[in-house]
Design a protein around this motif. Structure first.
Motif, mmCIF file in Angstrom:
data_model
loop_
_atom_site.group_PDB
_atom_site.id
_atom_site.type_symbol
_atom_site.label_atom_id
_atom_site.label_comp_id
_atom_site.label_asym_id
_atom_site.label_seq_id
_atom_site.Cartn_x
_atom_site.Cartn_y
_atom_site.Cartn_z
ATOM 1 N N ALA A 45 0.041 39.787 19.921
ATOM 2 C CA ALA A 45 -0.391 40.238 18.457
ATOM 3 C C ALA A 45 -1.502 39.591 17.999
ATOM 4 C CB ALA A 45 0.969 40.591 17.797
ATOM 5 N N ALA A 46 -1.515 38.526 18.325
ATOM 6 C CA ALA A 46 -2.557 37.430 17.653
ATOM 7 C C ALA A 46 -3.877 37.757 18.200
ATOM 8 C CB ALA A 46 -2.093 36.004 17.861
ATOM 9 N N ASP A 47 -4.941 37.507 17.261
ATOM 10 C CA ASP A 47 -6.181 37.393 17.661
ATOM 11 C C ASP A 47 -6.620 36.313 18.397
ATOM 12 O OD1 ASP A 47 -7.026 40.147 16.765
ATOM 13 O OD2 ASP A 47 -7.560 39.215 14.937
ATOM 14 N N ALA A 48 -7.377 36.089 19.402
ATOM 15 C CA ALA A 48 -7.838 34.843 19.924
ATOM 16 C C ALA A 48 -8.649 33.988 19.163
ATOM 17 C CB ALA A 48 -8.515 35.254 21.292
ATOM 18 N N PRO A 49 -8.799 32.876 19.286
ATOM 19 C CA PRO A 49 -7.658 32.119 19.956
ATOM 20 C C PRO A 49 -6.264 31.780 18.992
ATOM 21 C CG PRO A 49 -9.435 30.519 18.552
ATOM 22 C CD PRO A 49 -9.754 32.121 18.488
ATOM 23 N N VAL A 50 -5.364 31.265 19.640
ATOM 24 C CA VAL A 50 -4.285 30.703 19.024
ATOM 25 C C VAL A 50 -3.940 29.239 19.464
ATOM 26 C CG1 VAL A 50 -3.164 33.106 18.917
ATOM 27 C CG2 VAL A 50 -2.692 31.703 20.766
ATOM 28 N N VAL A 51 -3.402 28.594 18.419
ATOM 29 C CA VAL A 51 -2.626 27.447 18.851
ATOM 30 C C VAL A 51 -1.489 27.138 18.481
ATOM 31 C CG1 VAL A 51 -5.103 25.988 18.629
ATOM 32 C CG2 VAL A 51 -3.489 26.346 16.777
ATOM 33 N N PHE A 52 -0.527 26.431 19.098
ATOM 34 C CA PHE A 52 1.082 26.213 18.974
ATOM 35 C C PHE A 52 1.191 24.966 18.240
ATOM 36 C CE2 PHE A 52 1.174 28.256 23.133
ATOM 37 C CZ PHE A 52 1.278 29.672 22.790
ATOM 38 N N ALA A 53 2.267 25.239 17.191
ATOM 39 C CA ALA A 53 2.384 23.968 16.498
ATOM 40 C C ALA A 53 3.912 23.983 16.573
ATOM 41 C CB ALA A 53 2.108 23.988 14.904
ATOM 42 N N ALA A 54 4.567 23.373 17.761
ATOM 43 C CA ALA A 54 5.877 23.355 18.031
ATOM 44 C C ALA A 54 6.760 22.503 18.037
ATOM 45 C CB ALA A 54 6.059 23.579 19.564
ATOM 46 N N HIS A 55 7.938 22.606 17.671
ATOM 47 C CA HIS A 55 8.945 21.476 17.221
ATOM 48 C C HIS A 55 10.252 21.542 18.061
ATOM 49 C CE1 HIS A 55 12.246 19.193 15.002
ATOM 50 N NE2 HIS A 55 11.412 18.479 14.995
ATOM 51 N N SER A 56 10.639 20.512 18.761
ATOM 52 C CA SER A 56 12.008 20.510 19.394
ATOM 53 C C SER A 56 12.001 21.739 20.481
ATOM 54 C CB SER A 56 13.101 20.465 18.424
ATOM 55 O OG SER A 56 14.262 20.016 19.151
ATOM 56 N N LEU A 57 13.181 22.475 20.238
ATOM 57 C CA LEU A 57 13.126 23.810 21.322
ATOM 58 C C LEU A 57 11.931 24.442 21.405
ATOM 59 C CD1 LEU A 57 15.432 24.307 23.444
ATOM 60 C CD2 LEU A 57 16.456 25.919 21.740
ATOM 61 N N GLY A 58 11.191 24.556 20.407
ATOM 62 C CA GLY A 58 10.009 25.356 20.295
ATOM 63 C C GLY A 58 8.993 24.958 21.365
ATOM 64 N N CYS A 59 9.037 23.344 21.865
ATOM 65 C CA CYS A 59 8.316 22.663 22.773
ATOM 66 C C CYS A 59 8.679 23.377 24.068
ATOM 67 C CB CYS A 59 8.286 21.398 22.536
ATOM 68 S SG CYS A 59 7.953 20.635 21.161
ATOM 69 N N LEU A 60 10.103 23.599 24.166
ATOM 70 C CA LEU A 60 10.270 23.934 25.666
ATOM 71 C C LEU A 60 10.221 25.228 25.701
ATOM 72 C CD1 LEU A 60 13.829 21.966 25.994
ATOM 73 C CD2 LEU A 60 11.451 21.140 26.578
ATOM 74 N N THR A 61 10.145 26.059 24.693
ATOM 75 C CA THR A 61 9.826 27.500 24.808
ATOM 76 C C THR A 61 8.365 27.694 25.205
ATOM 77 O OG1 THR A 61 11.530 28.060 23.244
ATOM 78 C CG2 THR A 61 9.687 29.839 23.583
ATOM 79 N N VAL A 62 7.354 26.817 24.628
ATOM 80 C CA VAL A 62 6.133 26.945 25.086
ATOM 81 C C VAL A 62 5.899 26.692 26.620
ATOM 82 C CG1 VAL A 62 3.924 25.647 24.911
ATOM 83 C CG2 VAL A 62 5.093 26.351 22.837
ATOM 84 N N ALA A 63 6.642 25.447 27.028
ATOM 85 C CA ALA A 63 6.683 25.152 28.540
ATOM 86 C C ALA A 63 7.069 26.325 29.411
ATOM 87 C CB ALA A 63 7.279 23.973 28.556
ATOM 88 N N PHE A 64 8.169 26.697 29.119
ATOM 89 C CA PHE A 64 8.669 27.794 30.023
ATOM 90 C C PHE A 64 7.841 28.975 29.966
ATOM 91 C CE2 PHE A 64 12.766 25.387 30.040
ATOM 92 C CZ PHE A 64 13.033 25.822 31.212
#
Length: 187
Positions: free
Chosen positions: A60-79
């Motif tokens: 849904a996001a326009d490119a580009p995107v960056v992630f600001a992840a914390h804790s389980l959010g980090c593992l979500t990014v990796a998976f």
């Protein structure tokens, strides 16, 4: 990816979400380019549901995107990056700030979180920075270093700051914003 457009920052909290004093919430309140990804169940995280929700947010996001992840959010990014994302989706990602990685094999890992082990240890296809605390009860330095090495991430130890959350006394965490800005975020 266009170098002139400010990225949308997708904010990815961990287990139980991030409250009012958390640096993620403070960043979000200060800048409309920060958008929290609303997971379907903060109290009973399921990897598949969280990764599919992240995939929809990236779509849904326009490119580009960056992630600001914390804790389980980090593992979500990796998976998400290693098992869910298409090449087109991955091409939208300018980078990820991955803060306070929790170890699914650790004693403090939430028993209500399902499907987050084993952690994928393959190189991530976009730039990443892993930020660790030397006294994080949810994930130790050796675990975060091993993930950073496998993912091709820059690794930063900020000393004894607990789980790098609201209780860590970081306030608006200017240093974290600077690291995030290295992926192209203007703020």
């Amino acid at each position: 990816m266009s170098g002139s457009k400010q990225p949308t920052t997708l904010v990815l909290p961990g287990y139980l979400n991030s409250g009012a004093g958390h640096w993620q919430t403070r960043w979000e309140a200060s800048d409309p380019a920060f958008v929290r990804v609303q997971m379907p169940d903060w109290d009973h995280p399921e990897r598949d549901a969280w990764c599919r929700t992240l995939d929809a947010a990236v779509a849904a996001a326009d490119a580009p995107v960056v992630f600001a992840a914390h804790s389980l959010g980090c593992l979500t990014v990796a998976f998400w990056a290693s098992h869910y994302a298409s090449a087109a989706q991955l091409g939208k990602v300018a980078g990820a700030l991955l803060v306070a990685l929790p170890d699914p094999a650790g004693a403090q890992f939430p028993q209500d979180a399902n499907g987050f082990a084993p952690v994928p240890l393959t190189r991530l296809p976009f730039p990443t920075i892993v930020v660790a605390s030397s006294d994080d009860p949810y994930g130790g330095v050796p675990f975060s270093q091993a993930c950073a090495s496998a993912w091709g991430s820059r690794w930063i130890d900020i000393g004894a700051r607990g789980h790098i959350n609201a209780d860590s006394g970081l306030g608006d965490w200017a240093e974290g914003r600077e690291w995030l800005a290295s992926f192209g975020e203007a703020g």
